[in-house]
Design a protein around this motif. Structure first.
Motif, PDB file in Angstrom:
ATOM      1  N   THR A  66      39.399  29.847   3.645  1.00 20.71           N
ATOM      2  CA  THR A  66      41.093  30.946   2.846  1.00 20.71           C
ATOM      3  C   THR A  66      40.593  32.142   2.848  1.00 20.71           C
ATOM      4  O   THR A  66      41.220  32.881   2.673  1.00 20.71           O
ATOM      5  CB  THR A  66      41.576  30.263   1.365  1.00 20.71           C
ATOM      6  OG1 THR A  66      40.705  29.536   0.807  1.00 20.71           O
ATOM      7  CG2 THR A  66      41.824  28.269   1.814  1.00 20.71           C
ATOM      8  N   TYR A  67      39.348  32.555   2.810  1.00 26.35           N
ATOM      9  CA  TYR A  67      38.723  33.661   2.935  1.00 26.35           C
ATOM     10  C   TYR A  67      40.131  34.685   3.777  1.00 26.35           C
ATOM     11  O   TYR A  67      39.811  34.729   4.656  1.00 26.35           O
ATOM     12  CB  TYR A  67      37.551  34.318   3.165  1.00 26.35           C
ATOM     13  CG  TYR A  67      36.905  35.353   3.135  1.00 26.35           C
ATOM     14  CD1 TYR A  67      36.042  35.797   2.291  1.00 26.35           C
ATOM     15  CD2 TYR A  67      37.348  36.725   3.927  1.00 26.35           C
ATOM     16  CE1 TYR A  67      35.299  37.267   1.566  1.00 26.35           C
ATOM     17  CE2 TYR A  67      36.651  38.522   3.732  1.00 26.35           C
ATOM     18  CZ  TYR A  67      35.482  37.753   2.592  1.00 26.35           C
ATOM     19  OH  TYR A  67      35.039  39.527   2.242  1.00 26.35           O
ATOM     20  N   TYR A  68      40.424  35.968   3.456  1.00 27.87           N
ATOM     21  CA  TYR A  68      42.059  36.505   3.581  1.00 27.87           C
ATOM     22  C   TYR A  68      42.679  35.688   3.969  1.00 27.87           C
ATOM     23  O   TYR A  68      43.782  36.235   4.702  1.00 27.87           O
ATOM     24  CB  TYR A  68      41.074  37.690   4.855  1.00 27.87           C
ATOM     25  CG  TYR A  68      39.952  38.691   4.685  1.00 27.87           C
ATOM     26  CD1 TYR A  68      40.419  38.870   3.218  1.00 27.87           C
ATOM     27  CD2 TYR A  68      39.506  39.107   5.571  1.00 27.87           C
ATOM     28  CE1 TYR A  68      39.815  40.247   3.490  1.00 27.87           C
ATOM     29  CE2 TYR A  68      38.947  40.942   5.553  1.00 27.87           C
ATOM     30  CZ  TYR A  68      38.865  40.684   4.410  1.00 27.87           C
ATOM     31  OH  TYR A  68      37.739  42.270   3.790  1.00 27.87           O
ATOM     32  N   ALA A  69      42.747  34.344   4.353  1.00 26.15           N
ATOM     33  CA  ALA A  69      44.068  34.105   4.194  1.00 26.15           C
ATOM     34  C   ALA A  69      45.154  34.441   2.764  1.00 26.15           C
ATOM     35  O   ALA A  69      45.440  33.204   2.503  1.00 26.15           O
ATOM     36  CB  ALA A  69      43.829  32.169   4.404  1.00 26.15           C
ATOM     37  N   HIS A  70      45.450  35.094   2.596  1.00 24.03           N
ATOM     38  CA  HIS A  70      46.431  36.459   1.367  1.00 24.03           C
ATOM     39  C   HIS A  70      47.008  36.512   1.462  1.00 24.03           C
ATOM     40  O   HIS A  70      47.224  36.781   2.824  1.00 24.03           O
ATOM     41  CB  HIS A  70      45.436  36.306   0.563  1.00 24.03           C
ATOM     42  CG  HIS A  70      44.076  37.643   1.005  1.00 24.03           C
ATOM     43  ND1 HIS A  70      45.575  38.950   1.173  1.00 24.03           N
ATOM     44  CD2 HIS A  70      42.904  37.723   0.426  1.00 24.03           C
ATOM     45  CE1 HIS A  70      44.127  39.599   1.196  1.00 24.03           C
ATOM     46  NE2 HIS A  70      42.939  39.236   0.927  1.00 24.03           N
ATOM     47  N   ARG A  71      48.648  36.360   0.853  1.00 18.44           N
ATOM     48  CA  ARG A  71      49.412  37.735   1.660  1.00 18.44           C
ATOM     49  C   ARG A  71      49.538  38.663   2.774  1.00 18.44           C
ATOM     50  O   ARG A  71      50.553  38.384   2.931  1.00 18.44           O
ATOM     51  CB  ARG A  71      50.049  37.237   0.225  1.00 18.44           C
ATOM     52  CG  ARG A  71      51.918  37.645   0.333  1.00 18.44           C
ATOM     53  CD  ARG A  71      52.363  37.098  -0.624  1.00 18.44           C
ATOM     54  NE  ARG A  71      52.873  35.843  -1.137  1.00 18.44           N
ATOM     55  CZ  ARG A  71      53.657  34.473  -0.488  1.00 18.44           C
ATOM     56  NH1 ARG A  71      54.980  35.424   0.348  1.00 18.44           N
ATOM     57  NH2 ARG A  71      54.045  33.492  -0.773  1.00 18.44           N
ATOM     58  N   GLU A  72      48.783  39.783   1.583  1.00 21.05           N
ATOM     59  CA  GLU A  72      48.489  40.511   2.048  1.00 21.05           C
ATOM     60  C   GLU A  72      47.640  40.825   3.423  1.00 21.05           C
ATOM     61  O   GLU A  72      48.485  41.691   4.290  1.00 21.05           O
ATOM     62  CB  GLU A  72      47.621  41.562   0.980  1.00 21.05           C
ATOM     63  CG  GLU A  72      48.006  43.171   1.387  1.00 21.05           C
ATOM     64  CD  GLU A  72      48.362  43.856   0.550  1.00 21.05           C
ATOM     65  OE1 GLU A  72      49.422  43.656  -0.132  1.00 21.05           O
ATOM     66  OE2 GLU A  72      48.443  45.523   0.577  1.00 21.05           O
ATOM     67  N   LYS A  73      47.207  40.346   3.705  1.00 24.14           N
ATOM     68  CA  LYS A  73      46.050  39.562   4.810  1.00 24.14           C
ATOM     69  C   LYS A  73      47.317  39.151   6.180  1.00 24.14           C
ATOM     70  O   LYS A  73      47.615  39.184   7.007  1.00 24.14           O
ATOM     71  CB  LYS A  73      45.120  39.009   5.186  1.00 24.14           C
ATOM     72  CG  LYS A  73      43.829  40.339   4.918  1.00 24.14           C
ATOM     73  CD  LYS A  73      43.430  40.924   5.787  1.00 24.14           C
ATOM     74  CE  LYS A  73      42.144  42.048   5.481  1.00 24.14           C
ATOM     75  NZ  LYS A  73      41.747  42.613   7.084  1.00 24.14           N
ATOM     76  N   LEU A  74      47.932  38.259   6.071  1.00 21.16           N
ATOM     77  CA  LEU A  74      48.594  37.260   6.797  1.00 21.16           C
ATOM     78  C   LEU A  74      49.848  38.512   6.841  1.00 21.16           C
ATOM     79  O   LEU A  74      50.358  38.391   8.336  1.00 21.16           O
ATOM     80  CB  LEU A  74      48.940  36.499   6.463  1.00 21.16           C
ATOM     81  CG  LEU A  74      48.121  34.859   6.416  1.00 21.16           C
ATOM     82  CD1 LEU A  74      47.216  35.321   5.937  1.00 21.16           C
ATOM     83  CD2 LEU A  74      48.932  33.947   6.568  1.00 21.16           C
TER      84      LEU A  74
END
Ligand SMILES: [Zn+2]
Length: 339
Positions: A66-74
Motif C-alpha cells: 500500500t506504499y503510495y496507495a494513498h489519496r494524494e498519489k491515486l
C-alpha cells in the motif's frame, strides 16, 4: 504459528524484505515516476509471486503493498476511485501468501507529500489519509504497521497516533535523505528517541541509503533508544561522496531511480551487512528499494536460517569450472578465463 511481532523480536533477529515498488516496476507492472502500486488491482498474480519469492527467501513479514496507495498519489494517476479496493486487496494478497509460511502481515503507510510543517492544516489532511488506509488494513487483518520513508518527524508522529488509535504495534522508520537530520530539524537518533518515547515498538531507518552510509547512523540510534531498532537500507553502494541513492551519478547522470544497476550490491555484500547489523544489536534487519529475493536469501542464510529457497542456494563446488576435481579438458577453459 503467527506469533506477535513482540514475541518474534524477543526470539531473535527478524528479517524483513521490501522494495516491492522498484522490483515490480522493473518487471513491467508499475510505472516509474508516479510509482503507484496499480499492480495490486491490475496484475495481482505478479504481486503474489513477489511476496512468495520473499517468503521463500526467508522474510518474516509480508508487507502489504500500500506504499503510495494513498489519496494524494491515486489522484495523480486518475485512480482515486480505486483507493479502497487497492488498499484492501493489497492486504488480502499479503495475508494469503503469509499463510503459505509463517510470516506476519504488516500494513504500510509512507510519506504523503501532503505534509507541510509550516501549515497546520496539512496535519489533518495527512491524518485522514492514514486513517482511511489503515482503517481498511485493520479490517482486513494485519499484525502490525510499518510507517516508513518518513522525511518529517511530525508526519511520522501522526502515523504513530493513527496506528495506536487502531490498537496495533507500530514500526516507524525515518528516511535518512539528509546528512544528519530530518526535514523538520531533528537528528535521526533524536527523532527515533521521540518516536520510542511516544510508544513506537520499533524505530529506525529505511530506504535512501545503502548499508555503508546507513549503518553508522543506526549505531547512534541503537545507543539512543531502548526499544527494538530496524534498519532497511537500499542495496546500493552509497559512500561518503554520495551518501544516498539519489546522489549517485553514473557518467555524470543521476542514477536514481531507474539507472541504479551499476551501483547494485551483491548478495555477499548484503549478507555481510545483515551480520554487521545484528552485531550492532539491530532487531529487525531488512532491505528496501532495489532488493531481489537473492539478497534476502543470502541475508537469511547469513543469519543462520534455513529457508525454503535455500534448496537452490549456490553449490559452486558442483560447477564444472569451480569444482576441486576439474577435468584437464575443462581446466583449459578456466585457464583462458584467468589469462
Ligand atoms: Zn525504499
Amino acid at each position: 504459528m503467527n506469533s506477535s511481532i513482540a514475541e518474534r523480536l524477543r526470539s531473535g533477529t527478524m528479517l524483513g524484505a521490501e522494495g516491492y515498488v522498484f522490483e515490480l516496476e522493473r518487471r513491467g507492472y508499475i510505472k516509474a515516476g508516479p510509482f503507484v502500486p496499480e499492480v495490486v488491482l491490475d496484475f495481482p498474480g505478479a504481486l503474489r509471486e513477489l511476496h512468495r519469492e520473499f517468503l521463500r527467501a526467508g522474510s518474516d513479514v509480508m508487507v502489504a503493498l500500500t506504499y503510495y496507495a494513498h489519496r494524494e498519489k491515486l489522484r495523480d494517476v486518475g485512480r482515486e476511485h480505486d483507493l479502497e479496493a487497492m488498499n484492501r486487496h493489497a492486504v488480502r494478497i499479503a495475508r494469503e501468501v503469509a499463510s503459505e509460511g509463517d510470516a506476519l502481515v504488516a500494513g504500510n503507510v509512507c510519506n504523503t507529500w501532503a505534509y507541510d510543517p509550516d501549515d497546520p492544516a496539512t496535519r489533518e489532511t495527512v491524518r485522514a489519509m492514514y486513517a482511511e488506509q489503515l482503517g481498511w488494513a485493520a479490517e482486513e487483518g494485519i499484525d502490525f504497521v510499518i510507517s516508513e520513508t518518513n522525511d518529517y518527524l511530525g508526519e511520522a508522529l501522526i502515523a504513530l497516533e493513527v496506528i495506536q488509535g487502531l490498537g496495533l504495534p507500530a514500526m516507524v522508520t525515518m528516511a535518512p535523505t539528509q546528512p544528519d537530520e530530518t526535514r523538520d530539524g531533528y537528528e535521526y537518533a533524536e527523532a527515533c528517541r521521540i518516536l520510542a518515547a511516544e510508544g513506537a515498538q520499533v524505530v529506525g531507518l529505511n530506504c535512501d541509503r545503502g548499508p555503508r552510509t546507513m549503518v553508522p547512523l543506526i549505531a547512534e540510534i541503537r545507543e539512543a533508544v531502548g526499544c527494538a531498532v530496524a534498519i532497511q537500507p537500499v542495496p546500493y553502494r552509497t559512500d561518503a561522496a554520495a551518501p544516498t541513492m539519489q546522489a549517485l551519478r553514473s557518467a555524470g547522470q543521476q542514477a536514481f531511480p531507474i539507472a541504479l544497476e551499476p551501483f547494485a550490491c551483491t548478495r555477499f555484500e548484503m549478507a555481510h551487512f545483515a551480520l554487521q547489523a545484528r552485531e550492532l544489536g539491530v532487531d529487525y534487519v531488512g532491505i528496501c528499494c532495489g532488493a531481489g529475493p537473492h539478497h534476502v536469501r543470502a541475508m537469511a542464510e547469513a543469519l543462520g536460517r534455513v529457508v525454503p529457497a535455500g534448496k537452490y542456494s549456490p553449490s559452486m563446488e558442483l560447477h564444472p569450472m569451480f569444482r576441486a576435481d576439474v577435468s584437464a579438458k575443462d581446466a583449459a577453459f578456466l585457464h583462458s578465463w584467468n589469462a
